[in-house]
Design an enzyme around this catalytic site. Sequence first.
Site, PDB file in Angstrom:
ATOM      1  N   LYS A  70       6.659  32.143  17.433  1.00 54.72           N
ATOM      2  CA  LYS A  70       6.325  30.841  16.863  1.00 54.72           C
ATOM      3  C   LYS A  70       4.836  30.743  16.553  1.00 54.72           C
ATOM      4  O   LYS A  70       4.006  31.031  17.413  1.00 54.72           O
ATOM      5  CB  LYS A  70       6.753  29.708  17.799  1.00 54.72           C
ATOM      6  CG  LYS A  70       8.256  29.535  17.821  1.00 54.72           C
ATOM      7  CD  LYS A  70       8.669  28.302  18.604  1.00 54.72           C
ATOM      8  CE  LYS A  70      10.179  28.114  18.494  1.00 54.72           C
ATOM      9  NZ  LYS A  70      10.642  27.022  19.360  1.00 54.72           N
TER      10      LYS A  70
ATOM     11  N   LYS B 272      -3.250  31.655  13.516  1.00 61.32           N
ATOM     12  CA  LYS B 272      -3.258  31.079  14.857  1.00 61.32           C
ATOM     13  C   LYS B 272      -3.097  32.229  15.858  1.00 61.32           C
ATOM     14  O   LYS B 272      -2.367  33.161  15.560  1.00 61.32           O
ATOM     15  CB  LYS B 272      -2.100  30.084  15.018  1.00 61.32           C
ATOM     16  CG  LYS B 272      -2.148  28.934  14.000  1.00 61.32           C
ATOM     17  CD  LYS B 272      -0.830  28.165  13.965  1.00 61.32           C
ATOM     18  CE  LYS B 272      -0.842  27.116  12.869  1.00 61.32           C
ATOM     19  NZ  LYS B 272       0.420  26.379  12.697  1.00 61.32           N
TER      20      LYS B 272
ATOM     21  N   ASP C  27       1.424  20.887  12.400  1.00 62.38           N
ATOM     22  CA  ASP C  27       2.064  22.170  12.154  1.00 62.38           C
ATOM     23  C   ASP C  27       3.361  21.853  11.400  1.00 62.38           C
ATOM     24  O   ASP C  27       3.837  20.717  11.443  1.00 62.38           O
ATOM     25  CB  ASP C  27       2.361  22.809  13.523  1.00 62.38           C
ATOM     26  CG  ASP C  27       3.256  24.011  13.419  1.00 62.38           C
ATOM     27  OD1 ASP C  27       2.964  24.893  12.597  1.00 62.38           O
ATOM     28  OD2 ASP C  27       4.253  24.071  14.154  1.00 62.38           O
ATOM     29  N   LEU C  28       3.911  22.833  10.692  1.00 67.95           N
ATOM     30  CA  LEU C  28       5.147  22.574   9.928  1.00 67.95           C
ATOM     31  C   LEU C  28       6.403  23.032  10.688  1.00 67.95           C
ATOM     32  O   LEU C  28       7.196  22.214  11.148  1.00 67.95           O
ATOM     33  CB  LEU C  28       5.057  23.274   8.569  1.00 67.95           C
ATOM     34  CG  LEU C  28       6.320  23.250   7.713  1.00 67.95           C
ATOM     35  CD1 LEU C  28       6.743  21.827   7.368  1.00 67.95           C
ATOM     36  CD2 LEU C  28       6.105  24.047   6.420  1.00 67.95           C
ATOM     37  N   ASP C  29       6.541  24.368  10.803  1.00 70.90           N
ATOM     38  CA  ASP C  29       7.767  24.922  11.389  1.00 70.90           C
ATOM     39  C   ASP C  29       7.913  24.520  12.852  1.00 70.90           C
ATOM     40  O   ASP C  29       7.063  24.861  13.671  1.00 70.90           O
ATOM     41  CB  ASP C  29       7.735  26.464  11.309  1.00 70.90           C
ATOM     42  CG  ASP C  29       7.831  26.969   9.879  1.00 70.90           C
ATOM     43  OD1 ASP C  29       8.401  26.259   9.050  1.00 70.90           O
ATOM     44  OD2 ASP C  29       7.348  28.080   9.604  1.00 70.90           O
TER      45      ASP C  29
ATOM     46  N   GLU D 244       1.622  20.507  17.492  1.00 70.97           N
ATOM     47  CA  GLU D 244       2.117  21.892  17.435  1.00 70.97           C
ATOM     48  C   GLU D 244       3.325  22.126  18.335  1.00 70.97           C
ATOM     49  O   GLU D 244       3.482  21.449  19.349  1.00 70.97           O
ATOM     50  CB  GLU D 244       1.015  22.832  17.947  1.00 70.97           C
ATOM     51  CG  GLU D 244       0.190  23.503  16.883  1.00 70.97           C
ATOM     52  CD  GLU D 244       0.943  24.606  16.123  1.00 70.97           C
ATOM     53  OE1 GLU D 244       2.061  24.958  16.514  1.00 70.97           O
ATOM     54  OE2 GLU D 244       0.393  25.105  15.137  1.00 70.97           O
ATOM     55  N   ASP D 245       4.144  23.135  17.973  1.00 64.35           N
ATOM     56  CA  ASP D 245       5.247  23.535  18.859  1.00 64.35           C
ATOM     57  C   ASP D 245       5.037  24.959  19.388  1.00 64.35           C
ATOM     58  O   ASP D 245       5.899  25.463  20.111  1.00 64.35           O
ATOM     59  CB  ASP D 245       6.596  23.481  18.123  1.00 64.35           C
ATOM     60  CG  ASP D 245       6.718  24.594  17.109  1.00 64.35           C
ATOM     61  OD1 ASP D 245       5.735  24.845  16.376  1.00 64.35           O
ATOM     62  OD2 ASP D 245       7.786  25.232  17.053  1.00 64.35           O
TER      63      ASP D 245
ATOM     64  N   SER E 223      -0.291  25.186   8.500  1.00 62.94           N
ATOM     65  CA  SER E 223       0.856  26.047   8.783  1.00 62.94           C
ATOM     66  C   SER E 223       0.514  27.524   8.638  1.00 62.94           C
ATOM     67  O   SER E 223      -0.244  27.912   7.755  1.00 62.94           O
ATOM     68  CB  SER E 223       2.000  25.705   7.822  1.00 62.94           C
ATOM     69  OG  SER E 223       3.066  26.617   7.986  1.00 62.94           O
ATOM     70  N   ALA E 224       1.110  28.335   9.516  1.00 64.29           N
ATOM     71  CA  ALA E 224       0.934  29.793   9.448  1.00 64.29           C
ATOM     72  C   ALA E 224       1.908  30.412   8.450  1.00 64.29           C
ATOM     73  O   ALA E 224       1.940  31.625   8.282  1.00 64.29           O
ATOM     74  CB  ALA E 224       1.158  30.394  10.827  1.00 64.29           C
TER      75      ALA E 224
ATOM     76  N   THR F  28      12.595  24.736  10.805  1.00 70.42           N
ATOM     77  CA  THR F  28      12.702  26.041  10.148  1.00 70.42           C
ATOM     78  C   THR F  28      12.595  27.165  11.167  1.00 70.42           C
ATOM     79  O   THR F  28      12.965  28.299  10.864  1.00 70.42           O
ATOM     80  CB  THR F  28      11.578  26.215   9.095  1.00 70.42           C
ATOM     81  OG1 THR F  28      10.432  25.588   9.604  1.00 70.42           O
ATOM     82  CG2 THR F  28      11.980  25.643   7.759  1.00 70.42           C
TER      83      THR F  28
HETATM   84  P1  B16 Z   1       6.283  32.946   6.784  1.00 62.77           P
HETATM   85  P2  B16 Z   1       4.049  27.176  11.386  1.00 62.77           P
HETATM   86  C1  B16 Z   1       4.859  29.744  11.203  1.00 62.77           C
HETATM   87  O1  B16 Z   1       4.775  28.450  10.683  1.00 62.77           O
HETATM   88  C2  B16 Z   1       6.093  29.945  12.064  1.00 62.77           C
HETATM   89  O2  B16 Z   1       6.011  29.182  13.249  1.00 62.77           O
HETATM   90  C3  B16 Z   1       6.213  31.395  12.442  1.00 62.77           C
HETATM   91  O3  B16 Z   1       7.370  31.600  13.216  1.00 62.77           O
HETATM   92  C4  B16 Z   1       6.256  32.252  11.173  1.00 62.77           C
HETATM   93  O4  B16 Z   1       6.325  33.626  11.495  1.00 62.77           O
HETATM   94  C5  B16 Z   1       5.001  31.978  10.360  1.00 62.77           C
HETATM   95  O5  B16 Z   1       4.941  30.597  10.057  1.00 62.77           O
HETATM   96  C6  B16 Z   1       4.960  32.778   9.075  1.00 62.77           C
HETATM   97  O6  B16 Z   1       5.945  32.307   8.206  1.00 62.77           O
HETATM   98  O7  B16 Z   1       7.020  34.217   7.018  1.00 62.77           O
HETATM   99  O8  B16 Z   1       7.120  31.870   6.128  1.00 62.77           O
HETATM  100  O9  B16 Z   1       4.961  33.171   6.063  1.00 62.77           O
HETATM  101  O10 B16 Z   1       4.805  26.899  12.646  1.00 62.77           O
HETATM  102  O11 B16 Z   1       2.595  27.552  11.613  1.00 62.77           O
HETATM  103  O12 B16 Z   1       4.210  26.082  10.357  1.00 62.77           O
HETATM  104 MG    MG Z   2       5.344  25.741  14.472  1.00 60.91          MG
END
Ligand code: B16
Ligand code: MG
Length: 224
Positions: A45, A147, A9-11, A171-172, A116-117, A17
């Site tokens: 998240k 997710k 996962d990224l964020d 993942e976090d 990543s989402a 982030t």
């Molecule tokens: P964006 P991840 C997710 O990234 C974040 O955890 C989540 O908080 C955020 O709402 C989502 O990406 C969408 O992000 O607005 O930049 O498209 O943790 O799956 O890497």
């Molecule tokens: Mg994350």
Amino acid sequence: MKLEAFIFDLDGVITDTAEYHFLAWQALANDMGITFTREDNELLKGISRMESLEKILEIGERSSDFSEAEKEALASKKNDHYLTLITKISPSDILPGIKELLTAIKANGLKLGLASASKNAFTVMDSLELKDDFDVIVDAKTITNGKPDPEVFLTAAKLLGVSPANCIGVEDAVAGVEAIKSAGMYAVAIGAGESFPLADVVYSETGELSFAKIKGLFEKEKGI
Ligand code: B16
Ligand code: MG
């Protein structure tokens, strides 16, 4: 059966982030007179931008106050703010232990994927100068179901040409760990142990991640 790939996962795992997402959502919530706390932010998240907005409106009991077009505008406003917050991201923002783990994964001939989402995943990976280290990057623009649906992890495994059972996902987010387990992968969670009943192993911080330990746990679980 053998370990073939790690899918991250990224964020909140590779870089923090999650904090910038929180600050941008909090500013938007404040503008609407909604109190949005760090605790509330945990619910966001790993979930998509629009789902995050819906949760904030629910918290403020304002779910029926906006049209779809107005919600799009609010989500866009949050994203514009988020993009200004992340302009300063650099390789020094890679979380502790991650660079070492990525190096060990590559040195052991395993594949590396990102799931990543976020629709901003490529921008962030570019700023971290990590884009070329990954064999595949799957982001929210590539998939239909976010997710906890396993699609993002399954797509990464497919593009890497590996079986999900031979993958470790990191993942976090609770929704993210659910996605990893639904994909049939081994799940490593970062955060508070009690939050991740589905995870195979939980570390409180990325600095505790060790390639040898995680590989050992995976092999023990699979009886290799
Ligand atoms: P964006 P991840 C997710 O990234 C974040 O955890 C989540 O908080 C955020 O709402 C989502 O990406 C969408 O992000 O607005 O930049 O498209 O943790 O799956 O890497
Ligand atoms: Mg994350």
